[in-house]
Design an enzyme around this catalytic site. Sequence first.
Site, PDB file in Angstrom:
ATOM      1  N   PRO A 161       3.689   1.711   5.385  1.00 35.88           N
ATOM      2  CG  PRO A 161       5.124   3.065   6.619  1.00 35.88           C
ATOM      3  CD  PRO A 161       3.728   2.546   6.578  1.00 35.88           C
ATOM      4  CD  GLU A 162       3.657  -4.226   2.190  1.00 36.92           C
ATOM      5  OE1 GLU A 162       4.397  -5.217   2.059  1.00 36.92           O
ATOM      6  OE2 GLU A 162       2.489  -4.183   1.773  1.00 36.92           O
TER       7      GLU A 162
END
Length: 283
Positions: A2-3
């Site tokens: 996840p960013e």
Amino acid sequence: MPELPEVETVRQGLQCHVVGRTIEAVSVLHPRAVRRQPAGPAEFSSALAGRSLDSARRRGKYLWMSVGEDALLAHLGMSGQLLVGEPDRPISPHVRIRFTFSDSGPDLRFTDQRTFGHMCVVRDGAELPAPIAHIAPDPFEPAFDADVLARRLRGRRTGIKRALLDQSLVSGIGNIYADEALWRARLHWARPTETLNGPEVSRLLEAVRQIFVEALAVGGTSFDSLYVNVNGESGYFDRSLAVYGREGQECRACGTPIRRDPFMNRSSYSCPRCQPRPRRARL
Ligand SMILES: [Zn+2]
């Protein structure tokens, strides 16, 4: 992994479905999920039972919920998810921590197949938990100052991509979004930071913001349901990628084949024509 846009989507979900409610009980189903808690699972559970979650906040890829003056801090790692749903649904084998609420409504489950994520309670951490105080503000926080970042970038004497990934300079930018922002700003990833002029830095920061806004907008579409969800393989922004993962395919601006270079055990993708390599590259 996840960013920032994916983590922000989760934060909005927590704000919507969990904030304002009082925790009844906390079960730690796998001690590794609370490995950063100094006195272990019992301390984690007892520090939260009976208390209300006041707000959901984020810095870079870290999330926290304020609990009075304290904080419930979370990092999703590679595969962590925070799921809200009916409390009587079956408990999957990957659930690490379960929170139930005194209103008997939907519960919150931290699931993490690969167990790189974690949660912990930080005393007096409501405003900014101490374990993440060294991380720089991300481009969406009120504390973010573009002029300060521009000055620090030019003083760094490193390559621009390496600087973008340095969480002590600016947080929340990972490999994918760095490549996309550099392409949009027409800057090569190995450009020495000290050679960037003011307009180039502004262009780059604007590109970072635009890409996050676009990714957030896409992340928001799947968000009407009760479920607060980050999928570790998350691919919803893939269709919009201009360079990342597109080696040999045509640049969307000029048609030149996209080039891949090795970079810090990973890859950098760029267009050789739109992003000319500097004479003096800093890798
Ligand atoms: Zn191009």
